[in-house]
Design a protein around this motif. Structure first.
Motif, PDB file in Angstrom:
ATOM      1  N   ILE A 155       1.754 -15.887   3.419  1.00 57.58           N
ATOM      2  CA  ILE A 155       1.765 -15.322   4.766  1.00 57.58           C
ATOM      3  C   ILE A 155       0.737 -16.068   5.616  1.00 57.58           C
ATOM      4  N   PHE A 203      -1.641  -5.945  10.378  1.00 54.41           N
ATOM      5  CA  PHE A 203      -1.024  -4.633  10.165  1.00 54.41           C
ATOM      6  C   PHE A 203      -1.805  -3.755   9.187  1.00 54.41           C
ATOM      7  N   PHE A 204      -2.286  -4.325   8.095  1.00 51.75           N
ATOM      8  CA  PHE A 204      -2.954  -3.535   7.060  1.00 51.75           C
ATOM      9  C   PHE A 204      -4.369  -3.101   7.461  1.00 51.75           C
ATOM     10  N   ASP A 257      -4.957  -7.428   1.832  1.00 52.30           N
ATOM     11  CA  ASP A 257      -4.028  -8.281   2.573  1.00 52.30           C
ATOM     12  C   ASP A 257      -4.265  -9.758   2.271  1.00 52.30           C
ATOM     13  N   PHE A 270       1.262  -9.698   9.293  1.00 56.22           N
ATOM     14  CA  PHE A 270       0.864  -9.256   7.961  1.00 56.22           C
ATOM     15  C   PHE A 270      -0.265 -10.099   7.371  1.00 56.22           C
TER      16      PHE A 270
END
Length: 183
Positions: A56, A67-68, A47, A62
């Protein structure tokens, strides 16, 4: 974050007993079982690459540890990779898919759990999509590792010494499980 070294060691070590699985050896060579598990345990930190490429923001959904790093994403990611591999090896596909997905998901989920033990950075969105809370464990003995490689090596001894007990525990569990499976 914990260092990539520790993420890999913990994921690979915990997969050692799986090297004795005939079902898994039908789709992966024995040596590849801990190596792929270690790589899956490191993968959530990709990420940081996405953050740089797509600009980002750090604290966004993200961003790093978002999220990852969620258990749901990691389980789905591991299942998708296992399904792709199992389709390639058709004769073992159904049984190998389930066991490989479970192994890879468990090893990948060690990543956010280790990150939750660090003494810095933002918390981990472990429970997304059920909660967007960024979590830490109350006990945080691991010194946070910087994202940059140069900065890591300037503090490597300090960081790795705080991670060593977790590496040693994972190796002990993995070797004990492997030895028990061999008997």
């Amino acid at each position: 974050m914990a260092s990539a070294i520790t993420h890999f060691v913990v994921g690979a070590a915990l997969a050692l007993p799986a090297m004795e699985s005939r079902v898994l050896r039908g789709v992966l060579p024995r040596w590849a079982i801990p190596v792929t598990s270690g790589l899956l345990a490191v993968s959530p930190d990709l990420d940081t690459v996405a953050m740089q490429v797509f600009h980002i923001p750090h604290g966004s959904l993200f961003g790093h540890r978002g999220f990852f790093h969620s258990a749901l994403f990691l389980a789905l990611f591991a299942a998708a990779l296992a399904a792709a591999l199992a389709l390639r090896a058709a004769r073992h596909s159904r049984r190998s898919f389930g066991w490989l997905a479970l192994l890879w998901a468990a090893c990948a989920i060690t990543h956010p759990l280790l990150d939750m033990l660090t003494d810095g950075g933002s918390g981990v969105m472990l429970l997304f999509p059920f909660s967007e809370a960024r979590l830490f464990f109350p006990w945080r003995p691991i010194h946070v590792s910087p994202l940059g490689i140069v900065r890591f090596f300037s503090r490597a001894g300090y960081i790795l010494s705080s991670e060593a007990p977790f590496d040693a525990l994972a190796v002990a569990i993995g070797v004990a499980g492997w030895m028990a499976r061999r008997k």
